[in-house]
Design a protein around this motif. Structure first.
Motif, short mmCIF file in Angstrom:
data_model
loop_
_atom_site.label_atom_id
_atom_site.label_comp_id
_atom_site.label_asym_id
_atom_site.label_seq_id
_atom_site.Cartn_x
_atom_site.Cartn_y
_atom_site.Cartn_z
N GLN A 142 42.49 14.03 46.06
CA GLN A 142 43.21 14.37 44.83
C GLN A 142 43.19 15.87 44.62
N GLN A 144 43.39 18.52 41.89
CA GLN A 144 43.12 18.50 40.46
C GLN A 144 43.09 19.91 39.89
N LEU A 150 44.20 15.32 37.01
CA LEU A 150 44.90 15.03 38.26
C LEU A 150 46.23 15.76 38.33
N CYS A 152 47.97 15.64 41.76
CA CYS A 152 48.61 14.65 42.61
C CYS A 152 47.67 14.25 43.74
N ASN A 153 48.06 13.25 44.50
CA ASN A 153 47.29 12.77 45.63
C ASN A 153 47.87 13.29 46.94
N LYS A 229 39.31 11.06 46.79
CA LYS A 229 39.58 9.96 45.87
C LYS A 229 38.54 8.87 46.06
#
Length: 232
Positions: A142, A144, A150, A152-153, A229
């Motif tokens: 992730q 951050q 957050l 995005c991934n 994550k």
């Protein structure tokens, strides 16, 4: 460019000074290298620490703590001194001034041993005793904000392209400024992680003692962190 740490300027300064009598100007270079270092195999195996001192020793400057390498990297357990060669190579020597290992460094990359299985020499990072590998970092991460919000991934893959560079993919939740980088590949070198785009763009991170990463200071824009994550 992977930004683990940069000694190119220091190496260049030494090369310029080489051939001249030892001068006070060289003291700053020696002082800049003093401190705790991690010797770690590129494979991710456990390494060991030693300390570069500024006090004179036979052949250069004293090393302390090398006996801690007896188990993990026994070839380095007798290192007693360190110094630079005229070409900028960093040498570790035993008490008889016999060279134990030579390390070369390219701009933006860690010092790497010239012979044998690749071993890196990096400024120690907390209690970390090894360098991360592609296999150990593959998974979902992730991006951050520093406060934990957050952004995005992203998925770091263990699969590589035809040139051997591991692949990655940003998640569909990534904002435009990250999507526009067209990130598709990633690489590790020492404690540095770089994500690379198809158009030459990149996003670099530096590892933190807890195993997460922070966006390199050389990068423009807002600070970001990269955290694995949970469950990945």
């Amino acid at each position: 460019m992977i930004r683990t740490f940069c000694f190119a300027a220091a190496s260049a300064a030494f090369i310029l000074a080489a051939g001249q009598p030892a001068a006070a100007a060289d003291d700053e270079l020696i002082k800049s290298q003093a401190g705790s270092w991690l010797l770690a195999p590129e494979s991710g195996a456990k390494g060991c620490r030693l300390t570069f001192e500024t006090s004179p020793a036979s052949g250069g400057y004293a090393i302390s703590g090398a006996d801690a390498c007896a188990t993990a990297l026994p070839a380095y357990a007798k290192a007693a001194a360190w110094n630079f060669s005229d070409d900028g190579t960093l040498n570790l020597m035993d008490a008889s001034q016999k060279v134990v290992a030579r390390f070369q460094e390219e701009e933006g990359s860690p010092w790497e041993s010239e012979d044998g299985d690749p071993t890196w020499l990096l400024p120690a990072l907390g209690d970390v005793d090894h360098v991360p590998t592609v296999a150990s970092l593959a998974g979902t991460w992730q991006i951050q904000q520093p406060g934990g919000k957050l952004i995005c991934n992203v998925t770091l893959s263990g699969d590589a392209d035809q040139d051997g560079t591991p692949k990655m993919s940003p998640g569909g939740d990534c904002p435009a400024d990250i999507r526009d980088l067209k990130l598709s590949l990633w690489a590790m070198e020492g404690f540095g992680l770089v994500m690379m785009g198809t158009d030459g763009s990149s996003l670099s991170f530096d590892m933190r003692p807890d195993g997460s990463f922070q966006k390199s200071e050389e990068e423009e824009g807002e600070p970001m962190v990269l955290v694995r994550k949970q469950g990945s």
